[in-house]
Design a protein around this motif. Structure first.
Motif, PDB file in Angstrom:
ATOM      1  N   GLU A   1       0.911  -1.288  -0.204  1.00  0.00           N
ATOM      2  CA  GLU A   1       0.031   0.089  -0.037  1.00  0.00           C
ATOM      3  C   GLU A   1       0.802   1.218  -0.053  1.00  0.00           C
ATOM      4  O   GLU A   1       0.578   2.428  -0.660  1.00  0.00           O
TER       5      GLU A   1
ATOM      6  N   TRP B   1      -5.253   0.482  -1.644  1.00  0.00           N
ATOM      7  CA  TRP B   1      -4.811  -0.902  -1.740  1.00  0.00           C
ATOM      8  C   TRP B   1      -5.797  -1.827  -1.699  1.00  0.00           C
ATOM      9  O   TRP B   1      -5.954  -2.697  -2.444  1.00  0.00           O
ATOM     10  N   ALA B   2      -6.753  -1.712  -0.673  1.00  0.00           N
ATOM     11  CA  ALA B   2      -8.045  -2.446  -0.678  1.00  0.00           C
ATOM     12  C   ALA B   2      -8.658  -2.437  -1.877  1.00  0.00           C
ATOM     13  O   ALA B   2      -9.235  -3.295  -2.547  1.00  0.00           O
ATOM     14  N   ASP B   3      -8.910  -1.147  -2.559  1.00  0.00           N
ATOM     15  CA  ASP B   3      -9.456  -1.015  -3.841  1.00  0.00           C
ATOM     16  C   ASP B   3      -8.864  -1.785  -4.970  1.00  0.00           C
ATOM     17  O   ASP B   3      -9.264  -2.492  -5.891  1.00  0.00           O
ATOM     18  N   ARG B   4      -7.402  -1.409  -4.863  1.00  0.00           N
ATOM     19  CA  ARG B   4      -6.730  -2.439  -5.952  1.00  0.00           C
ATOM     20  C   ARG B   4      -6.842  -3.840  -5.845  1.00  0.00           C
ATOM     21  O   ARG B   4      -7.106  -4.727  -6.801  1.00  0.00           O
ATOM     22  N   LEU B   5      -6.885  -4.321  -4.743  1.00  0.00           N
ATOM     23  CA  LEU B   5      -7.268  -5.888  -4.421  1.00  0.00           C
ATOM     24  C   LEU B   5      -8.339  -6.333  -5.020  1.00  0.00           C
ATOM     25  O   LEU B   5      -8.593  -7.248  -5.494  1.00  0.00           O
ATOM     26  N   SER B   6      -9.520  -5.483  -4.578  1.00  0.00           N
ATOM     27  CA  SER B   6     -10.933  -6.067  -4.881  1.00  0.00           C
ATOM     28  C   SER B   6     -11.464  -5.776  -6.329  1.00  0.00           C
ATOM     29  O   SER B   6     -12.087  -6.446  -7.114  1.00  0.00           O
ATOM     30  N   HIS B   7     -10.578  -4.676  -7.025  1.00  0.00           N
ATOM     31  CA  HIS B   7     -11.272  -4.167  -8.145  1.00  0.00           C
ATOM     32  C   HIS B   7     -10.184  -4.139  -9.319  1.00  0.00           C
ATOM     33  O   HIS B   7     -10.407  -4.111 -10.433  1.00  0.00           O
ATOM     34  N   GLY B   8      -8.836  -4.059  -8.774  1.00  0.00           N
ATOM     35  CA  GLY B   8      -7.932  -4.280  -9.827  1.00  0.00           C
ATOM     36  C   GLY B   8      -7.369  -2.913 -10.433  1.00  0.00           C
ATOM     37  O   GLY B   8      -6.784  -2.900 -11.590  1.00  0.00           O
TER      38      GLY B   8
ATOM     39  N   GLN C   1      -6.923   2.436   1.783  1.00  0.00           N
ATOM     40  CA  GLN C   1      -8.088   2.494   0.823  1.00  0.00           C
ATOM     41  C   GLN C   1      -7.870   1.996  -0.413  1.00  0.00           C
ATOM     42  O   GLN C   1      -8.346   1.276  -1.181  1.00  0.00           O
TER      43      GLN C   1
END
Length: 391
Positions: A283, A383-390, A381
């Motif tokens: 992140e 990093w979380a969005d990246r993991l979930s939405h790419g 936030q």
């Protein structure tokens, strides 16, 4: 005794007579001068014709020539001159139009040439060149409040329209950094102006919005001054830099984390040329990469500014230091006017952030804590969005 007295009286009378005669002669001379017609200056047509031929042939013959000589194309140059006429800041004289006054100024700062070169090219005396240079410099300074304005409080379109930055940086109003401008300094003061460079510089603090327009400029600090010290001065000045509540500028790590200023994580890859094709690993790296891709806007503003005005980035200028400071601000005003007028011919985007100065600044614990926690939240936030939405 009587003989001495008579001699004294005679001498006094002679002196008095001479004084009266001198007064009468002076009075008659004044009357003759008063009756004499004053000298009037009519246009010297042949000389003025040659000057206009030089301007038509060598300065604004076409866009290429005008851009090379005055650092802006022909149509833009005449719109710039029209601005001064409309505001009443400059006016034509018997022998010099506004266009020539502005042309001499732009050629001087665009190429960093001496007055004697301008005097030779334009067929003027050195005193005339200097006098009109200062007039135009003052006129441009009068435009400061009109063209160096605080940024908009709305989310910038550049951020709002890109999922890399929105909604994470929706309250960011621009980027802030310092840059070093060549300076000429008296020998006894040069030690204070020779810092990271061998030559003398002034440290200029500037804030830029995402249209590459300068929203705040503070020039005049010594080259050895730390960026954080210059920022502290900008914040403490009456009418100085102000950051609206809830908004912030992107800054480099040297400024420290404090309300209104968001730096990257220290000890983590940051500059774009450090990444290459390597993907982000966590992140903090993701935050730094996106932070850098936005903050580079300030370097992209400094780039065309220095390319257009060689007085800022060439050999040492030929002016007093006070005038050098005013020239920096004037160049920023012209830069902003050019952007509002249309596309900038000197805007060549760069992916490298090479002019970042890393200094140290220790804010208070409470100041740091606010922005540090805010930064951590943004990074998590992202990093979380990246993991979930790419994204």
């Amino acid at each position: 005794m009587n003989t001495r007295l008579k001699a004294f009286v005679f001498a006094a009378a002679a002196h008095w007579l001479l004084c009266v005669m001198a007064i009468v002669a002076r009075s008659r001379k004044r009357k003759r001068v008063a009756r004499r017609e004053g000298i009037t200056y009519a246009p010297i047509y042949e000389r003025d014709r040659k000057r206009m031929e030089y301007l038509d042939d060598k300065i604004w013959r076409n866009d290429t020539t005008c851009l090379n000589m005055l650092r802006m194309n022909k149509a833009r140059f005449f719109r710039f001159c029209k601005l001064f006429r409309y505001r009443g800041l400059l006016e034509d004289t018997v022998h010099m139009c506004v266009e020539e006054q502005v042309a001499m100024f732009l050629h001087t700062v665009g190429h960093n040439v001496r007055n004697r070169v301008i005097a030779t090219n334009f067929g003027r005396s050195g005193e005339t060149v200097s006098r009109y240079f200062n007039k135009v410099l003052h006129a441009i300074g009068e435009l400061r409040d009109d063209y160096i304005r605080p940024p908009s409080l709305d989310t910038p379109p550049k951020i709002e329209g890109d999922t890399r930055w929105y909604p994470y940086f929706k309250d960011c109003i621009g980027a802030l950094d310092g840059t070093h401008i060549r300076a000429t300094i008296p020998k006894e003061m040069q030690h204070a102006f020779c810092g990271r460079y061998k030559h003398c510089t002034q440290n200029v603090l500037a804030a830029v919005d995402f249209d590459q327009k300068f929203t705040y400029v503070l020039a005049g600090w010594e080259g050895t001054a730390h960026d954080a010290l210059v920022l502290r001065d900008a914040l403490s000045r009456e009418g100085g830099l102000r950051v609206p509540q809830g908004k912030y500028y992107l800054v480099d790590a040297g400024y420290g984390a404090k309300p209104g200023f968001l730096p990257p994580f220290r000890g983590v890859r940051y500059h774009l040329n450090e990444w290459g094709s390597n993907p982000v690993q966590n992140e903090k790296e993701l935050f730094n990469r996106r932070h850098c891709s936005l903050r580079i806007i300030v370097e992209q503003a400094f780039g065309p500014l220095k390319r257009r005005f060689k007085v800022l980035d060439d050999a040492s200028p030929f002016f007093s230091y006070e005038t050098q400071v005013d020239i920096v601000v004037a160049c920023c005003i012209i830069h902003n006017w050019v952007i509002e007028d249309g596309s900038d011919e000197f805007n060549v985007p760069s992916d490298n952030d090479e002019d970042t100065q890393h200094t140290t600044y220790a804010g208070t614990a409470s100041e740091n804590a606010i922005m540090l926690a805010f930064r951590e939240g943004l990074a998590d936030q992202m990093w979380a969005d990246r993991l979930s939405h790419g994204n």
